[in-house]
Write a protein that holds these residues in place. Structure first.
Motif, PDB file in Angstrom:
ATOM      1  N   MET A   1     -44.636  -7.816 -31.212  1.00 14.99           N
ATOM      2  CA  MET A   1     -45.741  -8.542 -30.570  1.00 14.99           C
ATOM      3  C   MET A   1     -45.566  -8.542 -29.055  1.00 14.99           C
ATOM      4  N   MET A   2     -44.302  -8.609 -28.591  1.00 14.16           N
ATOM      5  CA  MET A   2     -44.071  -8.611 -27.143  1.00 14.16           C
ATOM      6  C   MET A   2     -44.507  -7.294 -26.518  1.00 14.16           C
ATOM      7  N   GLY A   3     -44.281  -6.181 -27.244  1.00 14.99           N
ATOM      8  CA  GLY A   3     -44.703  -4.882 -26.735  1.00 14.99           C
ATOM      9  C   GLY A   3     -46.203  -4.795 -26.573  1.00 14.99           C
ATOM     10  N   PHE A   4     -46.947  -5.446 -27.464  1.00 16.93           N
ATOM     11  CA  PHE A   4     -48.414  -5.460 -27.350  1.00 16.93           C
ATOM     12  C   PHE A   4     -48.864  -6.159 -26.074  1.00 16.93           C
ATOM     13  N   TYR A   5     -48.218  -7.299 -25.752  1.00 19.35           N
ATOM     14  CA  TYR A   5     -48.581  -7.991 -24.511  1.00 19.35           C
ATOM     15  C   TYR A   5     -48.266  -7.140 -23.287  1.00 19.35           C
ATOM     16  N   TYR A   6     -47.082  -6.477 -23.338  1.00 20.34           N
ATOM     17  CA  TYR A   6     -46.723  -5.592 -22.224  1.00 20.34           C
ATOM     18  C   TYR A   6     -47.777  -4.504 -22.041  1.00 20.34           C
ATOM     19  N   PHE A   7     -48.190  -3.913 -23.167  1.00 14.00           N
ATOM     20  CA  PHE A   7     -49.126  -2.793 -23.088  1.00 14.00           C
ATOM     21  C   PHE A   7     -50.474  -3.254 -22.541  1.00 14.00           C
ATOM     22  N   CYS A   8     -50.935  -4.430 -22.952  1.00 14.24           N
ATOM     23  CA  CYS A   8     -52.214  -4.925 -22.442  1.00 14.24           C
ATOM     24  C   CYS A   8     -52.104  -5.307 -20.976  1.00 14.24           C
TER      25      CYS A   8
END
Lengths: 155, 98
Positions: free
Chosen positions: B1-8
């Motif tokens: 989930m943290m990677g998704f925030y980084y990507f956005c």
């Protein structure tokens, strides 16, 4: 809560794409307002209430209102049309970049647990280790206010 | 989930750069600067949370001040340019020197 943050993040990214293609300045600034509010919600969902409050007060309450006030004062209505050829070239390079970034991030060991800090710990660090940067920011703000006044002053 | 925030967050930063590059209106350049700076402070905050030290969050707090000073100067320049030329199209400001 997790699903709510997920939907908010998707909405923010879609709104930022809307600004690129929008023809109406007022709608662009209002979607910028929604983006700022959404990032504030993300701050609160990830555990920092102070950044949430500052984001809503400074960005959504100050900067967006200042921009709306300026465009209504100047009466700006007309805006440009995006050229599709430029958009295709730009998006090609962007997705090439995102491909490389995704390849780096794919195997990066992100921590599952989110650390939360107490506010007094953060401000102790800010006012001890970063005191010079803090004072310089206040100097930049003062220079910004005086400079803006000098630029718009009638001769 | 943290990677998704980084990507956005990275997508938001890139979209800010794209708004600055693709649009011709001066107000859109200011919008792009604000969006990029805000995405940058969000990325600093995420790094602080996922790495476990408070320095990223302090940088996010300091970036708020820089963004506020930048928008004040930018809007003052916009007011002067529109007073001088009557338009906000940056193609018209090519002969504005000095």
């Amino acid at each position: 809560m997790n699903l709510f943050l997920f939907i908010t993040t998707l909405l923010i990214v879609l709104l930022s794409y809307y600004i690129i293609f929008s023809q109406n300045i007022t709608y662009s600034i209002l979607s910028l307002l929604l983006i700022f509010l959404g990032i504030g919600i993300l701050y609160m969902g990830l555990g920092s209430v102070f950044l949430f409050i500052v984001q809503w007060l400074v960005y959504a309450g100050g900067i967006v209102v200042l921009m709306l006030f300026t465009i209504y004062t100047l009466g700006l209505k007309k805006t440009d049309v995006v050229k599709l050829k430029e958009v295709f070239v730009a998006f090609f390079f962007v997705f090439l970049n995102l491909f490389f970034i995704w390849n780096i991030f794919k195997n990066y060991p992100f921590l599952k647990k989110i650390t939360a800090f107490k506010m007094d710990f953060i401000f102790d660090t800010l006012l001890k280790d970063y005191i010079l940067a803090f004072e310089l920011i206040s100097l930049i703000l003062l220079t910004g206010i005086v400079g803006a006044f000098l630029i718009v002053r009638e001769k | 989930m943290m990677g998704f925030y980084y990507f956005c967050g990275i997508l938001l930063f890139i979209n800010g750069i794209l708004i600055m590059v693709l649009r011709k209106g001066f107000i859109y350049i200011l919008i792009g600067i604000e969006l990029s700076l805000n995405a940058l402070s969000f990325l600093f905050f995420l790094a602080s949370r996922s790495l476990g030290n408070p320095h990223g969050e302090i940088f996010a707090i300091l970036l708020f001040g820089i963004a506020a000073a930048g928008i004040a100067i930018g809007l003052a320049i916009l007011i002067n340019l529109v007073k001088a030329k009557g338009t906000q199209d940056i193609e018209e400001f090519k002969d504005t020197g000095g």
